[in-house]
Each structure stands twice: as C-alpha cells, then as structure tokens.
Design an enzyme around this catalytic site. Structure first.
Site: not given
Length: 166
Positions: A88, A130-131, A134
């Site tokens: 990351c 993953h995003e 976030h």
C-alpha cells in the site's frame, strides 16, 4: 491537476469512512485527475481518496489495462477465493498476504454520473477490494494472513507480482 501528498499509516483519515459523492462537479473531477496523477507518480496500482486526505468515495485503479475512475463504488457480487501479496502506498515497505475474492462485480458512477458495473478477476478484483476497503477505513494490514519478510518481498518483486504498489 496536482500531485497530492499520500497519507501514511497513523494518519487518522485512513481509518475514517468516506462519504458518498452527491454531486459530480468540477471539484470532484479535479480530485479524480489529481488522484490518477498521484497514483502514477508513485507507481501505484490504485488510490482511494482517503489516501490523499479527501473523505469522499472516489477510487482510481490501473492494473495495466487503462485508468478506471470509480465514484461511489460498491461491491455487489463476489465469488471464489485468492490469496496474494499486497502492499500500500500509505504503508511503505510492508507487504502481506491477503485473502480476497477471485472475482467481483462492482457498481459505480462514471465521471458523467452514469451508473456502471465492472467485473474484475485476479489482480483487478484484488485492487477493487483493496481500494473499496480504504473507503471504509480498512487497511490491508487488518486482513493480512501474514507479512512477508525482506527475502520474500524480493522474491515477489522478482517474479513481477509486486512490481507496482497499491
């Protein structure tokens, strides 16, 4: 367009849930452009708005197939399972193995405000998850099965699986 500072682990904005975009205007489009430029400059695969200190549900991704801009992305379907290495831009030098869906379908708005869907497999599915994590204040380290040591990180880089950051 401007390069934005990528927030690092410990910055509280990374742990906050981003708010939906209610109006797509020139400000939002500028943020998307800044995010893409920042991601490319940092040799990343993806970037969420939280990572530049903006608490809006915006994501940019490029896994080598062209830039994707997603406004208010939401995973609506997932199947299968894959385990792979992730890093990351907000957590430099750390690589961990994370279990993700093998395939996902994500609903989002494009820059014109049209509702779209994208299906992603393998690396794209991983990047989407993953995003979107976030945007919910979740980091890959929260889901890591284990972390790679320096020798393992070099092997992963050598085989091309981590040639670019997240």
């Amino acid at each position: 367009m401007a390069i934005r500072y990528v927030r690092k682990i410990g910055d509280e904005v990374l742990r906050k849930k981003a708010k939906p975009v209610t109006e797509i205007n020139s400000h939002i489009l500028t943020i998307l452009e800044d995010m893409a430029q920042t991601m490319y400059l940092n040799d990343g695969v993806g970037l969420a708005a939280n990572q530049i200190g903006v608490l809006r549900r915006l994501v940019v991704i490029d896994v080598g197939e062209g830039l994707l801009e997603l406004i208010n992305p939401e995973i609506v379907y997932e199947e299968g399972e894959q385990v792979g290495a992730e890093g990351c831009l907000s957590i430099p030098g750390v690589v961990g193995e994370v279990k993700r869906p093998k395939k996902v379908k994500v609903k989002y708005l494009d820059r014109e405000g049209k509702e779209r869907e994208i299906e992603g497999e393998d690396l794209l599915a991983r990047a989407l998850c993953h995003e979107i994590d976030h945007l919910n204040g979740v980091l890959f380290i929260d889901k890591a099965i284990r972390f790679l040591d320096e020798e393992e990180k070099e092997q992963v880089k050598y085989f091309g699986n981590m040639s670019r950051g997240w």
